[in-house]
Design a protein around this motif. Structure first.
Motif, short mmCIF file in Angstrom:
data_model
loop_
_atom_site.label_atom_id
_atom_site.label_comp_id
_atom_site.label_asym_id
_atom_site.label_seq_id
_atom_site.Cartn_x
_atom_site.Cartn_y
_atom_site.Cartn_z
N SER A 7 0.80 -1.31 0.20
CA SER A 7 0.10 -0.01 -0.07
C SER A 7 0.98 1.24 0.18
N TYR A 8 1.70 1.21 0.81
CA TYR A 8 2.61 2.56 1.03
C TYR A 8 3.52 2.66 -0.18
N ALA A 9 3.87 1.60 -0.79
CA ALA A 9 4.50 1.55 -2.27
C ALA A 9 3.66 2.33 -3.58
N ILE A 10 2.57 2.05 -3.46
CA ILE A 10 1.64 2.62 -4.28
C ILE A 10 1.28 4.07 -4.07
N PHE A 11 0.63 4.15 -2.88
CA PHE A 11 0.11 5.64 -2.43
C PHE A 11 1.17 6.29 -1.91
N GLY A 12 1.95 5.88 -1.02
CA GLY A 12 3.24 6.81 -0.44
C GLY A 12 3.95 7.22 -1.40
N GLY A 13 4.55 6.39 -2.37
CA GLY A 13 5.26 6.79 -3.48
C GLY A 13 4.83 7.75 -4.42
N LEU A 14 3.52 7.70 -4.69
CA LEU A 14 2.92 8.49 -5.47
C LEU A 14 2.38 9.74 -5.22
N THR A 15 2.15 9.71 -3.94
CA THR A 15 1.65 11.05 -3.21
C THR A 15 2.22 12.11 -3.75
N PRO A 16 3.68 12.36 -3.45
CA PRO A 16 4.29 13.54 -3.67
C PRO A 16 4.27 13.77 -5.28
N ILE A 17 4.08 13.00 -6.19
CA ILE A 17 3.90 13.21 -7.47
C ILE A 17 2.52 13.72 -7.75
N ILE A 18 1.59 13.16 -7.05
CA ILE A 18 0.09 13.49 -7.42
C ILE A 18 -0.19 15.03 -6.75
N ILE A 19 0.32 15.26 -5.54
CA ILE A 19 0.07 16.62 -5.13
C ILE A 19 1.08 17.61 -5.90
N THR A 20 2.05 17.24 -6.33
CA THR A 20 2.86 18.39 -7.23
C THR A 20 2.28 18.62 -8.49
N THR A 21 1.40 17.74 -9.07
CA THR A 21 0.73 17.78 -10.31
C THR A 21 -0.44 18.46 -10.15
N TRP A 22 -1.10 18.20 -8.93
CA TRP A 22 -2.37 18.80 -8.65
C TRP A 22 -2.45 20.20 -8.19
N LEU A 23 -1.20 20.47 -7.60
CA LEU A 23 -0.99 22.07 -7.36
C LEU A 23 -1.16 22.73 -8.44
N GLN A 24 -0.71 22.34 -9.66
CA GLN A 24 -0.68 23.29 -10.81
C GLN A 24 -2.07 23.72 -11.03
N ARG A 25 -3.27 23.14 -10.58
CA ARG A 25 -4.70 23.59 -10.73
C ARG A 25 -5.31 24.13 -9.33
N ASP A 26 -4.77 23.53 -8.13
CA ASP A 26 -5.35 23.88 -6.92
C ASP A 26 -4.62 23.94 -5.77
N VAL A 27 -4.15 24.97 -5.15
CA VAL A 27 -3.30 25.19 -4.01
C VAL A 27 -3.89 24.64 -2.86
N MET A 28 -5.18 24.22 -2.92
CA MET A 28 -5.50 23.52 -1.70
C MET A 28 -5.58 21.93 -1.75
N ALA A 29 -4.71 21.56 -2.84
CA ALA A 29 -4.53 19.92 -3.05
C ALA A 29 -4.17 19.25 -1.84
N PRO A 30 -3.35 19.64 -1.07
CA PRO A 30 -2.99 18.86 0.03
C PRO A 30 -4.14 18.70 1.08
N ALA A 31 -4.79 19.63 1.43
CA ALA A 31 -6.19 19.52 2.09
C ALA A 31 -7.13 18.75 1.86
N HIS A 32 -7.26 18.64 0.47
CA HIS A 32 -8.46 17.89 -0.42
C HIS A 32 -7.93 16.32 -0.12
N TYR A 33 -6.73 16.10 -0.46
CA TYR A 33 -6.19 14.64 -0.27
C TYR A 33 -6.33 14.31 1.13
N VAL A 34 -5.73 14.82 2.10
CA VAL A 34 -5.71 14.48 3.46
C VAL A 34 -7.06 14.24 3.89
#
Length: 443
Positions: A387-414
């Protein structure tokens, strides 16, 4: 005395005994070792910006450099299942203590090597490739360390102090993040940005290698767990490859632990590891202030893990989960919507959400109890690390990409994952007691 129960493969510890001097020694040495090893694994993220500048071409766009730097960070997570399955296999076959010691040795060496690596300016594309290789080795080591530490302590402490024991160990592991934050603060205060980029960035990695070797020595004083000793004496160990047993007989437990690990990865990776860089890049908060606020939040996280452990022993896992995860949801949105704020509001908001991130301590408490003793190490390691390999590893990439559209991406994800944690807390398997029954207040 510890007794094995055929219904669930073994109790975690004797239910009537209280903590004694040996238990405190085991907890202390295990938590300290976890602190030093997890420091080795996470120190990378506190110098992500510096490493990006040094290990990738200077003409690369800033966002792409950061994305690739976190991509290498993610590689450490993607390697976790391999190391976790192999180390856990032998942990169930040969003993918890041996693998518990080996994992930290395997972490120390690549950490030391990172501190000595030449940069892109010296050897070109070989620099990020070598950095990637060291992160993969670190990931393999931490894949065995985390589940091994939880199983080791859970099988040592008395049942009525189970939550406190596992919570204290988890606090020690998160203390590695705090130690990394404090080292980063000290370096950024003592050295100029030019000096940090020139040579000072190497110091925390070299220290990490030394810390790891110290931990190897300290773990020589630990004893094998009573549960494994009894299984070995009665020949109740795993009779086939433990991972085959997990995939055939314990799929529900694996899914449960995997979902909770997803929640844990969101809280740790986003709130604690990613946010200092987020504060600097998105809200232009000075690096020293961002790291100081992170240190306070991590301290509160460490305290929160102990508090959650105490509460689980007193009130039961279910109630703690059903209160803790909504608290994480609310405080996450309060913190991220209040940015950048003032220095005081930043620290206070970060500290509050950090305290509620401590709810992640329920993950190993649930995970250890979800599997029988004969395959406990493998079951927890497999489900947690996959689980951590899939979600923990990809989370920084997902958030970094998501931030290009929404600065609240970290709050929505958590926030979304906190809702998932609440839902999982309603499932019967998530609050099973040490003898296979629903847990509740300790008697």
């Amino acid at each position: 005395m510890t007794t094995l129960n055929p219904a669930n493969g073994g109790a975690t510890a004797a239910p009537s005994r209280t903590l004694n001097r040996h238990d405190y020694q085991t907890l202390g040495l295990s938590a300290l070792g976890g602190t030093l090893e997890f420091y080795d694994f996470v120190i990378y993220v506190f110098f992500a910006t510096v490493l990006g500048n040094l290990f990738f071409p200077a003409d690369m766009p800033d966002w792409l450099r950061l994305l690739q730097t976190f991509g290498i960070f993610a590689a450490g997570y993607l390697a976790r299942p391999i190391g976790g399955i192999v180390i856990a296999h032998f942990g169930d076959k040969l003993g918890r203590k041996r693998m518990f010691t080996l994992s930290i040795f395997l972490m120390a060496v690549p950490t030391l090597v990172i501190g000595l690596l030449p940069t892109y300016a010296s050897i070109g594309v070989a620099a990020p490739l070598l950095l990637l290789a060291m992160r993969v080795l670190q990931g393999a080591a931490i894949g065995g360390e985390m589940p091994g530490a939880w199983v080791f302590v859970a099988e040592h402490v008395p049942a009525k102090r189970y939550g406190l024991g596992v919570g204290t160990l988890t606090a020690g592991i998160t203390g590695g993040i705090l130690l990394g934050s404090l080292v980063a603060i000290a370096l950024n205060k003592h050295y100029t940005p030019v000096e940090v980029n020139d040579f000072a960035w190497r110091i925390p990695f070299i220290l990490g290698g030394i810390f790891g070797l110290i931990s190897v020595y300290l773990r020589r004083f630990l004893q094998e767990t009573p549960v494994f000793q009894e299984m070995a004496a009665l020949r109740h160990g795993a009779r086939e490859m433990p991972v085959k047993t997990i995939l055939r007989e314990h799929r529900a437990a694996s899914v449960l632990v995997g979902l909770l690990t997803w929640v844990l990865s969101a809280a740790i990776v986003v709130v604690v590891l990613f946010t200092p860089t987020y504060l600097q890049k998105v809200h232009h908060i000075p690096v020293t202030l961002a790291l100081e606020a992170n240190a306070v939040a991590t301290l509160m996280l460490t305290l929160g893990c102990v508090l959650v452990g105490w509460a689980v022993d007193r009130f039961g896992t279910r109630l703690v989960m059903l209160l803790g995860f909504p608290g994480l949801f609310i405080t996450s949105y309060l913190f991220y919507t209040g940015l950048p704020g003032t220095p005081v509001s930043l620290v206070l908001g970060y500290a509050l959400v950090g305290l509620f991130v401590g709810i992640i301590a329920v993950v190993p408490m649930v995970g250890v109890r979800a599997f029988p003793a004969a395959v406990r190490f493998t079951g927890l390691s497999f489900s947690y690390n996959m689980s951590y390999a899939i979600f923990g590893g990809l989370t920084p990439i997902i958030i970094t990409t998501w931030l290009q559209r929404d600065v609240m991406a970290p709050a929505h994800y958590v926030g979304g994952l906190a809702v998932l944690g609440f839902v999982v807390g309603l499932l019967p398997l998530s609050h099973r007691g040490h003898m296979g029954k629903k847990d509740g207040p300790a008697s």
